[in-house]
Design an enzyme around this catalytic site. Structure first.
Site, PDB file in Angstrom:
ATOM      1  N   VAL A 199       3.746  -0.367   4.547  1.00  0.00           N
ATOM      2  CA  VAL A 199       2.360  -0.765   4.806  1.00  0.00           C
ATOM      3  C   VAL A 199       1.909  -1.705   3.701  1.00  0.00           C
ATOM      4  O   VAL A 199       2.046  -1.403   2.513  1.00  0.00           O
ATOM      5  CB  VAL A 199       1.415   0.458   4.878  1.00  0.00           C
ATOM      6  CG1 VAL A 199       0.010   0.009   5.260  1.00  0.00           C
ATOM      7  CG2 VAL A 199       1.944   1.481   5.871  1.00  0.00           C
ATOM      8  N   LEU A 212       0.808  -1.220   0.000  1.00  0.00           N
ATOM      9  CA  LEU A 212       0.000   0.000   0.000  1.00  0.00           C
ATOM     10  C   LEU A 212       0.842   1.271   0.000  1.00  0.00           C
ATOM     11  O   LEU A 212       0.414   2.311  -0.492  1.00  0.00           O
ATOM     12  CB  LEU A 212      -0.922   0.023   1.222  1.00  0.00           C
ATOM     13  CG  LEU A 212      -2.005  -1.070   1.272  1.00  0.00           C
ATOM     14  CD1 LEU A 212      -2.741  -1.042   2.602  1.00  0.00           C
ATOM     15  CD2 LEU A 212      -2.977  -0.902   0.117  1.00  0.00           C
ATOM     16  N   GLY A 213       2.020   1.214   0.572  1.00  0.00           N
ATOM     17  CA  GLY A 213       2.856   2.413   0.604  1.00  0.00           C
ATOM     18  C   GLY A 213       3.985   2.253   1.594  1.00  0.00           C
ATOM     19  O   GLY A 213       4.162   1.202   2.232  1.00  0.00           O
ATOM     20  N   LYS A 218       1.414  -2.808   9.002  1.00  0.00           N
ATOM     21  CA  LYS A 218       2.580  -1.924   8.974  1.00  0.00           C
ATOM     22  C   LYS A 218       3.779  -2.669   9.535  1.00  0.00           C
ATOM     23  O   LYS A 218       3.791  -3.056  10.710  1.00  0.00           O
ATOM     24  CB  LYS A 218       2.316  -0.659   9.779  1.00  0.00           C
ATOM     25  CG  LYS A 218       3.551   0.237   9.919  1.00  0.00           C
ATOM     26  CD  LYS A 218       3.219   1.623  10.434  1.00  0.00           C
ATOM     27  CE  LYS A 218       2.606   2.466   9.356  1.00  0.00           C
ATOM     28  NZ  LYS A 218       2.439   3.879   9.742  1.00  0.00           N
ATOM     29  N   GLY A 238       6.483   4.764   4.461  1.00  0.00           N
ATOM     30  CA  GLY A 238       6.713   6.046   5.107  1.00  0.00           C
ATOM     31  C   GLY A 238       7.915   5.991   6.016  1.00  0.00           C
ATOM     32  O   GLY A 238       8.717   5.041   5.979  1.00  0.00           O
ATOM     33  N   GLY A 239       8.049   7.014   6.872  1.00  0.00           N
ATOM     34  CA  GLY A 239       9.211   7.108   7.734  1.00  0.00           C
ATOM     35  C   GLY A 239       9.295   5.997   8.760  1.00  0.00           C
ATOM     36  O   GLY A 239      10.380   5.619   9.200  1.00  0.00           O
ATOM     37  N   MET A 240       8.150   5.458   9.180  1.00  0.00           N
ATOM     38  CA  MET A 240       8.168   4.412  10.201  1.00  0.00           C
ATOM     39  C   MET A 240       8.266   3.020   9.623  1.00  0.00           C
ATOM     40  O   MET A 240       8.628   2.078  10.317  1.00  0.00           O
ATOM     41  CB  MET A 240       6.914   4.514  11.065  1.00  0.00           C
ATOM     42  CG  MET A 240       6.990   5.549  12.160  1.00  0.00           C
ATOM     43  SD  MET A 240       5.673   5.301  13.362  1.00  0.00           S
ATOM     44  CE  MET A 240       6.082   3.675  13.990  1.00  0.00           C
ATOM     45  N   GLY A 241       7.920   2.853   8.370  1.00  0.00           N
ATOM     46  CA  GLY A 241       7.999   1.514   7.802  1.00  0.00           C
ATOM     47  C   GLY A 241       7.124   1.361   6.575  1.00  0.00           C
ATOM     48  O   GLY A 241       6.656   2.338   5.992  1.00  0.00           O
ATOM     49  N   ASP A 259       0.666  12.792  15.944  1.00  0.00           N
ATOM     50  CA  ASP A 259       1.059  12.958  14.538  1.00  0.00           C
ATOM     51  C   ASP A 259      -0.189  13.013  13.653  1.00  0.00           C
ATOM     52  O   ASP A 259      -0.270  12.327  12.629  1.00  0.00           O
ATOM     53  CB  ASP A 259       1.983  11.822  14.113  1.00  0.00           C
ATOM     54  CG  ASP A 259       2.722  12.128  12.802  1.00  0.00           C
ATOM     55  OD1 ASP A 259       2.791  13.322  12.430  1.00  0.00           O
ATOM     56  OD2 ASP A 259       3.226  11.194  12.164  1.00  0.00           O
TER      57      ASP A 259
END
Length: 631
Positions: free
Chosen positions: A29, A21-22, A43, A24-27, A137
């Site tokens: 998905v 799905l995508g 995630k 980001g900065g944390m990991g 956030d």
């Protein structure tokens, strides 16, 4: 949405993975399916966090708390494994674009959508805070728009990242600069009120297309969050009534999510709460998910004669997703052609007639205080309650102050002329006497005047003070009584005189112009320095001042040799060896005088020539006049 990479695991815990799905900065998905057929967003935490035991401990604790959150406007946490080689978290998958993607595609949201969004966000925060969490956030990419409302995702997870790790360090800030609260930007402890500030920023972004604090760089954005008041002039009044108290710098001045819900009232059910482009995007994503689920599950195996069918399966998924995306984009383009008509109605959030008002903003906050006309603040009843007799009100040369003429009961022939100032910068007065006025700390200083000063409780850099040329006991007593009446009137509200909407005085002068606009004119990076309530200076090798000059004479005449035409406005240019200014009349006031505005460019000891200063002053005046509301 993308196919999984060749060789990637197709199973994590009890969940079959079907697509990416995508990231980001944390990991990363991933889209997955549970054993009972429910779709999940899984995630996988960034590998850098996996090596830190402190992170795992915080992640475990936050996940346990997050699983207590439920509600129609959150994506519930279903499962997690903080002890896996790559820690992961599974939450309910909700199809739809993020708020950022929706606004990019559809433009600012229309009134009904904005109200639907605000109710959903406040409802989500109610549930998150009830579980003892602070989201920390809340940003456009963490709000998903679905067919039946918004969903807030990733609640409580930002807390797990904080601390000493391989990726973060002491003093680092977790969050998105344009949407975090001032206390979070300063690295201070955050409370649920921090999320309310983020809600206000999200609402402004949804109504305008951008963060209310966006700067040319991350440091500038963070500075704006902490020090600058949001520019809300473009908002519909109903949106502004909601956003403004949410964006108060003081957390205690912000409404709670429950108060926001009370203000908004019940929403009218709708099968299509968002613009058509957004619903087309939701439909396209659902089609992509269905296509991904319909393909056979690849079998993990070593390269052999079966490798080719495996590649064909991946290729089929890629082709299917591309076709669905093309269909969604085509639909969005066609529907977007109708968007302009709906946007012409303006962007508002309507409250029901029976809904209670939001708690008023802090009356001492500069945002509230600069709107108060000091000459219309106190009337005869206010002064009579303070034991004073109002004789008349006089104009002053400054818009944040006014001179009151008070009769002395002991000697009515000698009135006290007391000047009240609502927003002067604080200065030290050695030898001042300390006292308390209406519960606030104050000082009294006597030299050639009797001056009594109260430090603004919402902004310690400013004061509310009054002064009197009479320095005897009666003069100081009247000065204190007038100041006490003003503090009480500001605090209790009621019929407080304000400046009309078209007045420049309602705006924060330091955000009236964008930082990059002034820096482009100056050709250098500038620092921003507010002066009282209504004036701002941008400082560099030269300095640039914007604010009201004074209250002009009733005739409103502009006399002088250097009369300019600035964007159709008659203005006066004046210069000396150190500076150049441009002054003009903006509007006629209620007391038959004029609101006179001025920009000034200082040469700073010849860093630029006077001619160049005059050119920049005219350019600066052009910028200001273009943004001024029409009187």
């Amino acid at each position: 949405m993308k196919p999984l990479n060749p060789g990637e695991p197709r199973q994590v815990g009890r969940y079959r993975l079907v697509a990416a799905l995508g990231e980001g900065g944390m990991g990363r998905v991933l889209l997955g399916v549970s054993q009972d057929g429910r779709l999940i967003a899984l995630k996988q935490v960034h590998p850098g966090f996996a090596h830190d035991e402190g992170f795992r401990s915080r992640f475990r604790r936050e996940v346990q708390t997050s699983r207590m959150v439920s509600g129609a406007y959150t994506a519930a946490v279903m499962d997690a494994d903080p002890d896996a080689p790559t820690p992961w978290l599974a939450s309910v998958f909700v199809p739809g674009p993020s708020l950022r993607e929706a606004v990019d595609a559809a433009g600012p949201l229309p009134p009904d959508s904005l109200r639907f969004l605000a109710v959903g966000l406040a409802s989500a925060l109610t549930e998150i805070h009830r579980a003892g969490l602070v989201h920390r956030d809340l940003k456009p990419s963490n709000v998903i728009l679905t067919d039946d409302g918004p969903r807030v995702i990733d609640f409580g997870i930002a807390r797990a990242v904080e601390g000493e790790t391989d990726i973060t360090h002491t003093g680092s800030i977790i969050g998105s600069p344009g949407f975090m609260s001032p206390e979070q930007a300063n690295g201070h402890p955050v409370t649920p009120a921090s999320d309310v500030f983020s809600l206000g920023a999200l609402l402004v972004m949804a109504a305008t297309g951008q963060s209310p604090f966006a700067g040319t760089s991350t440091p500038q954005t963070l500075y704006n969050v902490v020090h600058s008041q949001a520019d809300l002039r473009m908002l519909h009044p109903a949106v502004r009534r909601l956003a403004e108290p949410c964006l108060a710098k003081d957390p205690a001045a912000r409404p709670t999510p429950a108060q926001i819900l009370d203000f908004l009232g019940a929403v009218t059910p709708s099968a299509n709460p968002w613009p058509p482009v957004v619903h087309a995007s939701i439909a396209a994503q659902k089609a992509m998910v269905n296509q991904a689920l319909s393909l056979p599950t690849p079998v993990e195996e070593t390269p052999s004669e079966n490798t080719q069918p495996k590649k064909r399966g991946r290729a089929a998924l890629v082709i299917a997703m591309c076709l669905v995306v093309l269909l969604g984009v085509t639909t969005a383009v066609v529907i977007s052609l109708t968007r302009s008509t709906s946007q012409q109605t303006g962007h508002g959030v309507s409250s029901t007639s029976a809904s209670p008002p939001l708690p008023p903003p802090d009356p001492f906050n500069p945002v509230s205080l600069r709107k108060v006309d000091p000459c219309a603040l106190l009337g005869e009843p206010d002064l009579a309650a303070a034991g004073q007799s109002l004789e008349r009100v006089e104009n002053s040369v400054k818009f944040e102050e006014c001179a009151y003429s008070i009769k002395d009961p002991a000697d009515p022939s000698k009135p006290h002329r007391i000047t009240l100032n609502l927003g002067q910068e604080k200065t030290a007065k050695p030898g001042a006497t300390r006292l308390t006025i209406e519960g606030l700390e104050a000082t009294k200083f006597i030299d050639n005047t009797c001056t009594i000063t109260v430090t603004n409780p919402a902004d310690s850099a400013l004061t509310i003070h009054a002064w009197n040329l009479r320095t005897d006991e009666a003069g100081c007593s009247s000065t204190q009584a007038l100041l006490a009446a003003a503090i009480k009137k500001l605090r209790t509200g009621g019929d407080i005189g304000t400046f009309p909407e078209e007045s420049f005085l309602n705006f924060d002068p330091c955000t009236f112009l964008k930082q990059d606009e002034v820096e482009s004119l100056a050709g250098e990076v500038l620092t921003t320095d507010p002066d009282g309530l209504h004036e701002c200076t941008w400082r560099g090798t030269s300095s640039y001042v914007v604010g009201p000059f004074n209250v002009s004479m009733p005739t409103g005449r502009m006399e002088g040799q250097n009369i300019l035409d600035v964007s159709g406005v008659r203005a006066l240019e004046e210069h000396d060896e150190d500076s150049c200014s441009v002054t003009w009349l903006h509007r006629k006031t209620a007391r038959e005088s004029f609101e006179q505005l001025r920009v000034r460019v200082n040469t700073h000891d010849g860093k630029i020539t006077v001619d160049e200063a005059c050119k920049r002053a005219k350019d600066l005046a052009t910028l200001v006049i273009a943004k001024l509301p029409k009187p």
